[in-house]
Enzyme design. Structure first.
Site, PDB file in Angstrom:
ATOM      1  N   TYR A 108       0.785  -0.865  -0.163  1.00 37.10           N
ATOM      2  CA  TYR A 108       0.217   0.358   0.076  1.00 37.10           C
ATOM      3  C   TYR A 108       0.576   1.329  -0.248  1.00 37.10           C
ATOM      4  O   TYR A 108       0.405   1.901   0.179  1.00 37.10           O
ATOM      5  CB  TYR A 108      -1.055  -0.240   1.346  1.00 37.10           C
ATOM      6  CG  TYR A 108      -1.660  -0.802   1.205  1.00 37.10           C
ATOM      7  CD1 TYR A 108      -3.088  -1.312   0.133  1.00 37.10           C
ATOM      8  CD2 TYR A 108      -2.042  -2.333   2.092  1.00 37.10           C
ATOM      9  CE1 TYR A 108      -3.861  -1.728  -0.033  1.00 37.10           C
ATOM     10  CE2 TYR A 108      -2.647  -3.010   2.171  1.00 37.10           C
ATOM     11  CZ  TYR A 108      -4.006  -2.428   1.233  1.00 37.10           C
ATOM     12  OH  TYR A 108      -4.969  -4.535   0.808  1.00 37.10           O
ATOM     13  N   ASP A 170      -1.889 -10.974   8.339  1.00 35.96           N
ATOM     14  CA  ASP A 170      -1.085 -11.755   8.195  1.00 35.96           C
ATOM     15  C   ASP A 170       0.977 -12.106   8.506  1.00 35.96           C
ATOM     16  O   ASP A 170       1.596 -12.614   8.857  1.00 35.96           O
ATOM     17  CB  ASP A 170      -0.640 -12.268   6.610  1.00 35.96           C
ATOM     18  CG  ASP A 170      -2.344 -12.214   6.265  1.00 35.96           C
ATOM     19  OD1 ASP A 170      -2.481 -13.555   6.009  1.00 35.96           O
ATOM     20  OD2 ASP A 170      -3.413 -11.415   5.488  1.00 35.96           O
ATOM     21  N   HIS A 421       4.749  -6.061  -4.969  1.00 37.17           N
ATOM     22  CA  HIS A 421       3.241  -6.327  -5.525  1.00 37.17           C
ATOM     23  C   HIS A 421       2.785  -5.135  -4.742  1.00 37.17           C
ATOM     24  O   HIS A 421       3.331  -4.203  -3.596  1.00 37.17           O
ATOM     25  CB  HIS A 421       3.233  -7.630  -4.249  1.00 37.17           C
ATOM     26  CG  HIS A 421       3.178  -7.049  -2.299  1.00 37.17           C
ATOM     27  ND1 HIS A 421       4.215  -7.154  -1.583  1.00 37.17           N
ATOM     28  CD2 HIS A 421       2.555  -6.850  -2.149  1.00 37.17           C
ATOM     29  CE1 HIS A 421       3.810  -6.848  -0.412  1.00 37.17           C
ATOM     30  NE2 HIS A 421       2.725  -6.842  -0.706  1.00 37.17           N
ATOM     31  N   TYR A 502     -11.293  -1.233  -0.977  1.00 37.56           N
ATOM     32  CA  TYR A 502     -11.593  -0.604   0.517  1.00 37.56           C
ATOM     33  C   TYR A 502     -10.116   0.213   0.914  1.00 37.56           C
ATOM     34  O   TYR A 502     -10.154   0.349   2.293  1.00 37.56           O
ATOM     35  CB  TYR A 502     -12.462  -2.216   2.174  1.00 37.56           C
ATOM     36  CG  TYR A 502     -10.952  -2.900   2.389  1.00 37.56           C
ATOM     37  CD1 TYR A 502      -9.646  -3.567   1.608  1.00 37.56           C
ATOM     38  CD2 TYR A 502      -9.970  -3.168   3.397  1.00 37.56           C
ATOM     39  CE1 TYR A 502      -8.471  -3.952   1.878  1.00 37.56           C
ATOM     40  CE2 TYR A 502      -9.206  -3.410   4.204  1.00 37.56           C
ATOM     41  CZ  TYR A 502      -8.686  -3.508   3.994  1.00 37.56           C
ATOM     42  OH  TYR A 502      -7.956  -4.428   3.916  1.00 37.56           O
ATOM     43  N   ARG A 503      -9.004   0.294   0.192  1.00 42.71           N
ATOM     44  CA  ARG A 503      -7.569   0.235   0.757  1.00 42.71           C
ATOM     45  C   ARG A 503      -6.762   0.351  -0.628  1.00 42.71           C
ATOM     46  O   ARG A 503      -7.164  -0.904  -1.174  1.00 42.71           O
ATOM     47  CB  ARG A 503      -7.953  -0.158   1.583  1.00 42.71           C
ATOM     48  CG  ARG A 503      -5.901  -0.293   2.969  1.00 42.71           C
ATOM     49  CD  ARG A 503      -5.422  -1.413   3.537  1.00 42.71           C
ATOM     50  NE  ARG A 503      -4.533  -0.396   4.424  1.00 42.71           N
ATOM     51  CZ  ARG A 503      -3.819  -1.480   5.193  1.00 42.71           C
ATOM     52  NH1 ARG A 503      -4.104  -3.021   5.341  1.00 42.71           N
ATOM     53  NH2 ARG A 503      -3.337  -1.008   5.432  1.00 42.71           N
TER      54      ARG A 503
END
Ligand code: ADP
Length: 559
Positions: A108, A170, A421, A502-503
């Site tokens: 993110y 995670d 990623h 959502y993000r």
């Protein structure tokens, strides 16, 4: 690194002269100590570091050039009053700041700011105390630097883990506060972290300190003259979220309206027993039937936790890189995925859940769960001890689902060499038809772009957080370009179906914010009104989640 008073950064904050920047830095040094100020100078090699030893001034999974989303300096306050002083200083100099806690935030944007040249405020370095754990109230009050690992260790060392469990995502290196304010999730019954937070202490963009909810009511017995942040908190601050009047906590999540310096988080009482399990489903098109089984079980809380339904390639990627399975660098075919599933003794979809409580309760719940899922032909049920392979994912999940933080999951980013990623995270109904359509739409785009579909459905209370993991070679500009194209295209595709994310990563915030545009962007207008009222100089995380202060021309910042 070592920093001279006169050093200049690779990138200055917008509209800040070199002289003003130096004056800002020297004032910042006098507030937090020179050892807590790092200027990101042109010699700084912008090394990515590692997950545990993460970089603080750029995104380790950069989707543009590494030096695009880069901070001019990083400042690490030693306490709440220093956070306030730094925010006031930034307001005086009109220097944009970008707060972060542990600064992992992988996929993110990491610690990187939206506006190049912003000053990072690293809260986790010096403000990392567990302030209170209440067994009776089953909560903790923490500072920004408290991570899942550190809270877990604290509970183990103090003997409290016997009484209280935490919920972990995670990866265990993230912060409790950073994850909750980003509305991240974990996998126990307490998996919705914002839902389970209770009470915040926040530094506003003008430097003022606020306690939300019951924290606004002073606790009797405070010694006069204490600074606000030192005052004894109200005894119900961590017990009742809403207090009196408008409920504000939400505006401090995914936002740029304040810096959270203390937060309460509810902990789960040890349930008195626990059992993780996995159910494998053999066919790709079992998805719809599985999801329709999940919905009633989750609504009735027979599924007590936040289980996940994982695509075969997510599990395959945790075990091995792509090169282990194939020589080709195009997306794997259906037949190849079937082959991999067979080889790993997994399904095309694999469901990881757990039951909580004393033995008789677990037995009843497990019977109901098996009765529902095992009607799908070819499905198989496993307990952790049934899976003897090395690094069994079920055994990793068995730790995660009881709140034991781990580091094993991120191995899937090594699917490709130099794996970086991005997460594409749309919300879906818990309905077979909806989930299957969303899977089809996103998978088709991934494959069309030359990437494998790797993903998981995380089951919320009434929704699926569908997480599509886009793995790319971060040293390859062409792959980065394709990854960005894929994100932008999927955002459009999904919005056309009425699905929103959502993000998201820094690079995509504006585009996603623009899809939430009901009634002529009424929500964005509200957000901007609040932003401009609380932060007239626009210093706090400008551009965060697509909200730009009045002083910025947002068209100019479109990526
Ligand atoms: P993690 O703790 O998961 O590693 P970060 O510390 O990087 O995550 O936080 C993720 C994002 O959340 C940051 O980029 C920032 O926007 C926001 N954030 C983190 N901590 C705070 C905080 N204490 N106050 C306000 N916003 C925060």
């Amino acid at each position: 690194g070592f920093c001279h008073n006169d050093s200049l950064p690779r990138r200055l904050p917008p509209n800040v002269t070199p002289e003003a920047f130096q004056a800002f830095i020297s004032r910042a040094q006098s507030i937090v100590g020179a050892e807590n100020v790092t200027v990101v100078d042109p010699q700084n090699p912008l090394e990515d570091g590692t997950y545990m030893d993460n970089c603080k001034a750029h995104d380790m999974h950069s989707v543009y050039e590494r030096d695009y989303f880069v901070a001019s300096a990083v400042v690490a306050p030693r306490g709440v009053s220093e956070v306030q002083a730094i925010v006031k200083l930034a307001d005086e100099f009109i220097v944009p700041v970008w707060p972060f806690s542990a600064g992992r935030n992988v996929g993110y944007g990491g610690t990187a700011p939206r506006v190049p040249g912003s000053v990072g405020i690293e809260l986790g370095k010096n403000m990392n105390k567990v302030l209170e754990v209440s067994v009776e109230g089953a909560y903790a009050l923490v500072e920004p630097g408290v991570t899942y690992f550190s809270l877990y260790d604290y509970l183990v060392k103090t003997g409290l883990r016997e009484h209280l469990w935490i919920d972990v995502p995670d990866l265990g290196g993230g912060s409790i506060i950073g994850n909750a304010v980003e509305r991240g999730v974990g996998y126990t019954p307490y998996g919705d972290h914002f839902m389970m937070h209770c009470g915040m202490e926040v530094v506003l963009p003008n430097g003022e300190l606020v306690r939300t909810g019951m924290g606004a009511l002073p606790e009797p017995g405070n010694v006069p003259g204490l600074a606000p942040h030192e005052q004894k908190p109200n005894k119900t601050w961590q017990l009742f979220n809403y207090g009196f009047g408008p409920y504000n906590d939400g505006i401090f999540t995914q936002s740029n309206l304040g810096i959270v310096v203390k937060m309460g988080i509810w902990l789960m009482p040890n349930p008195g027993g626990y059992q993780a399990y996995m159910i494998t489903f053999p066919r790709d098109d079992d998805l719809s039937a599985i999801v329709d089984k999940i919905r009633p079980l989750r609504l009735q809380m027979i599924l007590q936790n936040t289980p996940t339904l994982r695509h075969i390639l997510l599990d395959a990627a945790v075990y091995n890189p792509k090169s282990h399975y194939t020589d080709k660098n195009t997306p794997l075919s259906e037949a190849e995925m079937d082959e991999i599933a067979a080889k790993l003794n997994l399904g095309r979809w694999n469901f990881y859940g757990a039951v909580y409580g004393p033995e008789p309760i677990r037995a009843v719940l497990l019977e109901a769960i098996k009765a529902a899922f095992l009607t799908i032909s070819g499905s198989k049920f496993y307990l952790p001890e049934d899976r003897t392979e090395e690094n069994s994912i079920l055994r990793i999940r068995s730790d995660t689902l009881q709140g034991i933080p781990s580091l094993d999951e991120p191995r899937w980013v090594d699917w490709l060499p130099n794996g970086g990623h991005l997460f594409f995270s749309p919300i879906a109904k818990i309905s077979g038809a909806d989930a299957a359509l969303q899977y089809e739409v996103t998978k088709r785009r991934c494959q069309e772009t030359g990437f494998d579909f790797i993903g998981t459905f995380i089951v919320g209370m009434r929704d699926l957080h569908h997480i599509v993991c886009i793995v790319f070679d971060r040293e390859d500009p062409e792959q980065r370009l394709r990854a960005r194209w894929l994100m932008r295209t999927m955002i459009k595709d999904c919005a056309a179906h009425g699905w929103g994310e959502y993000r998201t990563h820094l690079a995509l915030m504006d585009q996603i914010a623009n899809t939430y545009n009901f009634n002529d962007n009424a929500l964005m207008k509200l957000n901007e009104t609040i932003k401009n009222a609380l932060d007239p100089n626009g210093i706090m995380a400008p551009g965060k989640n697509g909200v730009w202060p009045a002083g910025y021309d947002k068209e100019q910042w479109v990526l």
